[in-house]
Design an enzyme around this catalytic site. Structure first.
Site, PDB file in Angstrom:
ATOM      1  N   ARG A 192      -4.529   6.734  -2.599  1.00  0.00           N
ATOM      2  CA  ARG A 192      -2.973   6.635  -2.362  1.00  0.00           C
ATOM      3  C   ARG A 192      -2.433   7.435  -3.382  1.00  0.00           C
ATOM      4  NH1 ARG A 192      -3.285   3.880   2.383  1.00  0.00           N
ATOM      5  NH2 ARG A 192      -4.344   2.109   2.613  1.00  0.00           N
ATOM      6  N   ASP A 241       0.782  -1.245  -0.142  1.00  0.00           N
ATOM      7  CA  ASP A 241      -0.004   0.224  -0.093  1.00  0.00           C
ATOM      8  C   ASP A 241       0.937   1.235   0.008  1.00  0.00           C
ATOM      9  OD1 ASP A 241      -2.315  -1.589   0.003  1.00  0.00           O
ATOM     10  OD2 ASP A 241      -2.633  -1.342   2.298  1.00  0.00           O
ATOM     11  N   ARG A 280      -2.299   0.523 -10.051  1.00  0.00           N
ATOM     12  CA  ARG A 280      -1.112   1.615  -9.532  1.00  0.00           C
ATOM     13  C   ARG A 280       0.085   1.602 -10.132  1.00  0.00           C
ATOM     14  NH1 ARG A 280      -2.799   1.072  -3.006  1.00  0.00           N
ATOM     15  NH2 ARG A 280      -4.689   2.266  -3.227  1.00  0.00           N
TER      16      ARG A 280
END
Ligand code: S3P
Length: 429
Positions: free
Chosen positions: A388, A316, A347
């Site tokens: 994030r 993460d 991501r």
């Protein structure tokens, strides 16, 4: 869709961050595991992010009485979980959806789990597949891979399952299913993923043991579990944004008290240390988890690093770490991280696109990226609805200014992020 404009930080900061968001993983588990007791659980510092509040609402729909006194939430479970008269909306939360699959697969009744458009496009077969193989009736698009998922709960068989992915969400779903199976079950992953489920359930009286070969044995309890009495620590993944801030802004320092020091969660701080930042850990207590303080200070320009091991322990934090890598001297690489492709956004693609927008040279691999350290430039970055990504590039803005599009997602995990950031620099929302 809202946007944030972050201005470059002009003066070094020395911050004590008491207000870091509470841990998301542990908060989800508090909402869910309190349903396994027959008495009220007491939860202090529950994360009031959209993801975890969605799990709390689902607990309520399943019959729990929730008494919210601000700092303390008391969760009183029903004698039997209730079949809800509406869908169960997990919002943006993969953890919510995957763990509730495991919890509900063994409960008599009909349950529909859904979520926002991002969650509805994330792979669920990793949990629905093994659950179906032990008798769970779960259906959804692509043969149970995509939400909405319909669960018709019933008796589950005990199992011996070796997971092809190192995922705490898969492990936790299977452990929750094992609690309602007809005999002890066995689960193994190739590398230990975050272990909050094992720690918390053990604290509630479940027999969960791990042998030398990594097989976890879960014995179904004979009766209800002990209630939880817990203070949720600060979330190291949320704290890490400000750790990176301290590591890249000359002269900066931050102190993060009350954070979990669980080794499966703080690997990214170790990487930051390996890159040259000053990082100190102080253990204060051990209740379900080791908890203490982390201090981070700027210590000159960071050095490049290769990250290809213990990926589950920092998955993460990789977007924020990418910002640190972008400022480092040399070429940093992340490999063996294909899991990044199925997070709140892809991501790998989101990080590479955002860094390129900021003038940083990158190479994209199927399972990671290379980042050629240089000088970040002010740009407009799209979060792709991923909290994030939004927060990582807001932190990059401390060096060069940044405009971030689509920041509403930050509320899923860290509602006061921009408020804390505005203590360091000018932020306009
Ligand atoms: C989580 C596990 C991790 C992590 C996620 C939260 C959890 O996902 O990325 O943010 O609470 O169990 P995986 O277990 O799928 O890797």
């Amino acid at each position: 869709m809202s946007r944030a404009v972050v201005e470059a930080c002009r003066t070094p900061f020395d911050l004590s961050l008491e207000a870091i968001a509470s841990d998301k993983s542990i908060s989800h588990r508090c909402a869910m595991f309190s349903l396994l007791s027959d008495r009220s659980s007491t939860v202090r510092n529950f994360l009031r992010g959209e993801d975890t509040m969605a799990s709390l609402s689902i607990a309520r729909q399943l019959g729990a009485e929730i008494e919210d006194r601000g700092d303390v939430i008391r969760i009183t479970p029903p004698a039997e979980l209730r079949e809800p008269d509406d869908i169960l909306d997990c919002g943006n939360a993969g953890t919510g959806m995957r763990l509730f699959c495991g919890l509900l697969a063994g409960v008599e009744g009909s349950f529909v789990l859904t979520g926002d458009r991002y969650l509805r496009s994330r792979p669920m077969k990793r949990v629905t597949g093994p659950l179906q193989s032990i008798g769970a009736k779960i259906d959804g698009r692509e043969e149970g891979n995509l939400a909405p998922l319909h669960i018709r709960g019933g008796q589950l068989k005990a199992f011996r399952y070796e997971s092809p992915v190192d995922s705490a969400q898969v492990k936790s779903a299977m452990i929750l299913a094992a609690l309602r199976a007809d005999a002890p079950s066995y689960y193994r992953e190739s590398f230990l993923s975050r272990d909050h489920t094992e720690r918390m359930l053990r604290g509630m009286g479940v027999s969960i043991t791990t042998d030398a070969e990594g097989w976890i044995t879960v014995t179904p309890p004979e009766g209800p579990l002990e209630p939880l009495d817990i203070t949720v620590p600060a979330d190291p993944s949320s704290a890490f944004f400000f750790a990176v801030a301290a590591a890249i802004v000359p002269g900066a320092k931050v102190r993060i008290p009350g954070v979990t020091l669980n080794p499966t969660r703080i690997e990214a701080f170790k990487v930051l240390e390996a890159m040259g930042a000053t990082v100190e850990y102080r253990l204060h207590e051990d209740v379900y988890e080791p908890i203490g303080e982390i201090r981070i200070a700027y210590n000159g320009r960071l050095a490049a690093v290769e990250v290809s091991r213990r990926i589950a322990w920092l998955i993460d934090e990789l977007p924020a770490l990418a910002v640190a890598m972008a400022t480092a001297e040399g070429i940093s690489r992340v490999r063996n991280a294909a899991e990044l492709r199925v997070k709140e956004s892809d991501r790998i693609a989101s990080v590479v696109a955002a860094l390129q927008a900021c003038g940083i040279e990158t190479d994209e691999y199927p399972d990671g990226y290379a980042i050629h350290g240089g000088t970040l430039k002010r740009a407009t970055v799209d979060s792709h609805g991923d909290h994030r990504i939004a927060m990582s590039f807001a932190i990059a803005g401390l060096l060069c200014g940044m405009e971030i599009e689509d920041i509403d997602c930050v509320a899923t995990s860290f509602p006061n992020f921009f408020e804390i950031l505005s203590r360091i620099t000018e932020v306009q929302i």
